[in-house]
Scaffold this motif. Structure first.
Motif, PDB file in Angstrom:
ATOM      1  N   PHE A  45       0.832  -1.216  -0.087  1.00  0.00           N
ATOM      2  CA  PHE A  45       0.166   0.057  -0.017  1.00  0.00           C
ATOM      3  C   PHE A  45       0.861   1.209   0.097  1.00  0.00           C
ATOM      4  O   PHE A  45       1.193   1.858   1.052  1.00  0.00           O
ATOM      5  N   PRO A  46       1.564   1.527  -1.075  1.00  0.00           N
ATOM      6  CA  PRO A  46       2.523   2.624  -1.266  1.00  0.00           C
ATOM      7  C   PRO A  46       1.616   3.975  -0.745  1.00  0.00           C
ATOM      8  O   PRO A  46       2.488   5.038  -0.321  1.00  0.00           O
ATOM      9  N   ASN A  47       0.670   4.181  -1.025  1.00  0.00           N
ATOM     10  CA  ASN A  47       0.019   5.483  -0.675  1.00  0.00           C
ATOM     11  C   ASN A  47      -0.888   5.208   0.615  1.00  0.00           C
ATOM     12  O   ASN A  47      -1.265   6.387   1.150  1.00  0.00           O
ATOM     13  N   GLY A  48      -0.515   4.359   1.464  1.00  0.00           N
ATOM     14  CA  GLY A  48      -1.310   4.262   2.856  1.00  0.00           C
ATOM     15  C   GLY A  48      -2.684   3.911   2.553  1.00  0.00           C
ATOM     16  O   GLY A  48      -3.149   3.928   1.548  1.00  0.00           O
ATOM     17  N   ILE A  49      -3.265   3.528   3.711  1.00  0.00           N
ATOM     18  CA  ILE A  49      -4.725   3.275   3.857  1.00  0.00           C
ATOM     19  C   ILE A  49      -5.263   4.047   5.017  1.00  0.00           C
ATOM     20  O   ILE A  49      -4.684   3.794   6.127  1.00  0.00           O
ATOM     21  N   LYS A  50      -6.426   4.719   4.863  1.00  0.00           N
ATOM     22  CA  LYS A  50      -6.688   5.608   5.987  1.00  0.00           C
ATOM     23  C   LYS A  50      -7.986   4.815   6.326  1.00  0.00           C
ATOM     24  O   LYS A  50      -9.102   4.517   5.900  1.00  0.00           O
ATOM     25  N   ASP A  51      -7.887   4.524   7.684  1.00  0.00           N
ATOM     26  CA  ASP A  51      -9.279   4.019   8.362  1.00  0.00           C
ATOM     27  C   ASP A  51     -10.243   4.950   8.332  1.00  0.00           C
ATOM     28  O   ASP A  51     -10.143   6.162   8.706  1.00  0.00           O
ATOM     29  N   LYS A  52     -11.848   4.421   8.067  1.00  0.00           N
ATOM     30  CA  LYS A  52     -12.628   5.351   7.811  1.00  0.00           C
ATOM     31  C   LYS A  52     -13.052   5.708   9.340  1.00  0.00           C
ATOM     32  O   LYS A  52     -13.266   4.882  10.133  1.00  0.00           O
ATOM     33  N   LYS A  53     -13.344   6.936   9.516  1.00  0.00           N
ATOM     34  CA  LYS A  53     -13.889   7.418  10.815  1.00  0.00           C
ATOM     35  C   LYS A  53     -15.369   7.029  11.023  1.00  0.00           C
ATOM     36  O   LYS A  53     -16.196   7.085   9.903  1.00  0.00           O
ATOM     37  N   ASN A  54     -15.704   6.531  12.223  1.00  0.00           N
ATOM     38  CA  ASN A  54     -17.204   6.027  12.387  1.00  0.00           C
ATOM     39  C   ASN A  54     -17.535   5.035  11.472  1.00  0.00           C
ATOM     40  O   ASN A  54     -18.957   4.864  11.307  1.00  0.00           O
ATOM     41  N   ALA A  55     -16.870   3.969  10.950  1.00  0.00           N
ATOM     42  CA  ALA A  55     -17.140   3.047  10.072  1.00  0.00           C
ATOM     43  C   ALA A  55     -17.875   1.825  10.838  1.00  0.00           C
ATOM     44  O   ALA A  55     -17.504   1.749  12.089  1.00  0.00           O
ATOM     45  N   ARG A  56     -18.531   1.269  10.210  1.00  0.00           N
ATOM     46  CA  ARG A  56     -19.357   0.131  10.965  1.00  0.00           C
ATOM     47  C   ARG A  56     -18.126  -0.917  11.138  1.00  0.00           C
ATOM     48  O   ARG A  56     -17.242  -1.220  10.280  1.00  0.00           O
ATOM     49  N   PRO A  57     -18.342  -1.574  12.150  1.00  0.00           N
ATOM     50  CA  PRO A  57     -17.439  -2.673  12.440  1.00  0.00           C
ATOM     51  C   PRO A  57     -17.248  -3.690  11.233  1.00  0.00           C
ATOM     52  O   PRO A  57     -18.543  -4.075  10.524  1.00  0.00           O
ATOM     53  N   PRO A  58     -16.448  -4.328  10.807  1.00  0.00           N
ATOM     54  CA  PRO A  58     -16.432  -5.325   9.625  1.00  0.00           C
ATOM     55  C   PRO A  58     -17.181  -6.519   9.807  1.00  0.00           C
ATOM     56  O   PRO A  58     -17.034  -7.046  10.947  1.00  0.00           O
ATOM     57  N   ALA A  59     -18.000  -6.848   8.898  1.00  0.00           N
ATOM     58  CA  ALA A  59     -18.812  -8.134   9.014  1.00  0.00           C
ATOM     59  C   ALA A  59     -17.868  -9.123   8.671  1.00  0.00           C
ATOM     60  O   ALA A  59     -16.732  -9.254   8.024  1.00  0.00           O
TER      61      ALA A  59
END
Length: 253
Positions: A182-196
């Motif tokens: 992930f050369p550009n990184g990955i931003k975790d989504k704020k207030n995202a639902r927990p992953p199923a």
């Protein structure tokens, strides 16, 4: 790899407990001693962490570090197999230690009932032979990735969702890392639902992580040349080759 040598003889009890491993050509008594001499840091004691902790304990790893600030909730129980209804509200790391010691009283366990951040990673990762990423967010995964590379320690990464999972073992200087993936990184989504996720998925992938840890300690080839993906719907496993980026920090250590 530089796992310290264990000159102690296995006790009769150890020989019986680990007899099915010792009879394997790849392990034997010397390999079992290597496992007993090894120290492994598991970051995250939930869905992935539970099978990792169980099988590392059962295979005879000598020292486990368990890092997790979270507490057990009802929604954890479909996949976090170390815990029961009686553990609701309790520290995951502390309860995981209790379960591990109950399975293997010879085990040494160090608990970090706190959030993993850059300071903690820099302080404790150099103390361990190998680190296991059982997290659910990329911000902390990148902290682990960078700290392991700086400390020249391998990192077994995995992630899961629904019926799917991914895994790669990062060995500094001998393959790619999360920054290459992930050369550009990955931003975790704020207030995202927990992953199923269905319960067995982290069980399958976490067990694979435990196998990778064992192979590294025993000096066997690990999955450090790309990303392994698991599809539980059609029960397939694929491997995508990923070369280390020329400018990535993982090539400089």
């Amino acid at each position: 790899m530089n796992i310290k040598e264990n000159r102690m003889k296995l006790t009769k009890k150890q020989q019986e407990i680990y007899s099915r491993q010792i009879m394997m050509q790849e392990i034997g008594e010397e390999g079992q001693k290597k496992l007993a001499a090894a120290s492994v840091l598991v970051v995250g004691c939930g869905g992935l962490g539970a099978p990792v902790i169980y099988y590392l304990t059962a295979m005879g790893i000598g020292h486990l570090g368990l890092c997790d600030k979270d507490t057990v909730s009802l929604s954890n129980l479909n996949r976090q197999v170390l815990f029961t209804m009686d553990d609701i509200g309790s520290s995951k790391a502390i309860k995981a230690k209790e379960r591990a010691i109950a399975l293997n009283p010879m085990l040494t366990v160090t608990v970090y009932d706190m959030l993993m951040d850059e300071k903690l990673a820099g302080e404790i990762i150099p103390e361990y032979d190998i680190v296991v990423d059982c997290l659910d967010n990329f911000a902390t995964r990148f902290i682990l990735n960078d700290a392991c590379i700086k400390a020249n320690k391998p990192l077994v990464h995995a992630g899961v969702g629904e019926f799917y999972g991914q895994l790669m073992t990062i060995v500094p200087g001998k393959g790619s890392c999360l920054r290459c993936l992930f050369p550009n990184g990955i931003k975790d989504k704020k207030n995202a639902r927990p992953p199923a996720v269905i319960g067995p998925t982290p069980g399958v992938v976490g067990t694979m992580q435990a196998v990778e840890v064992a192979k590294y300690i025993l000096g066997l080839q690990v999955c450090n040349d790309g990303l392994m993906t698991y599809n539980g719907l059609d029960l397939s496993i694929e491997k995508v080759k990923i070369s280390a980026s020329p400018s990535c920090m993982c090539r400089g250590y």
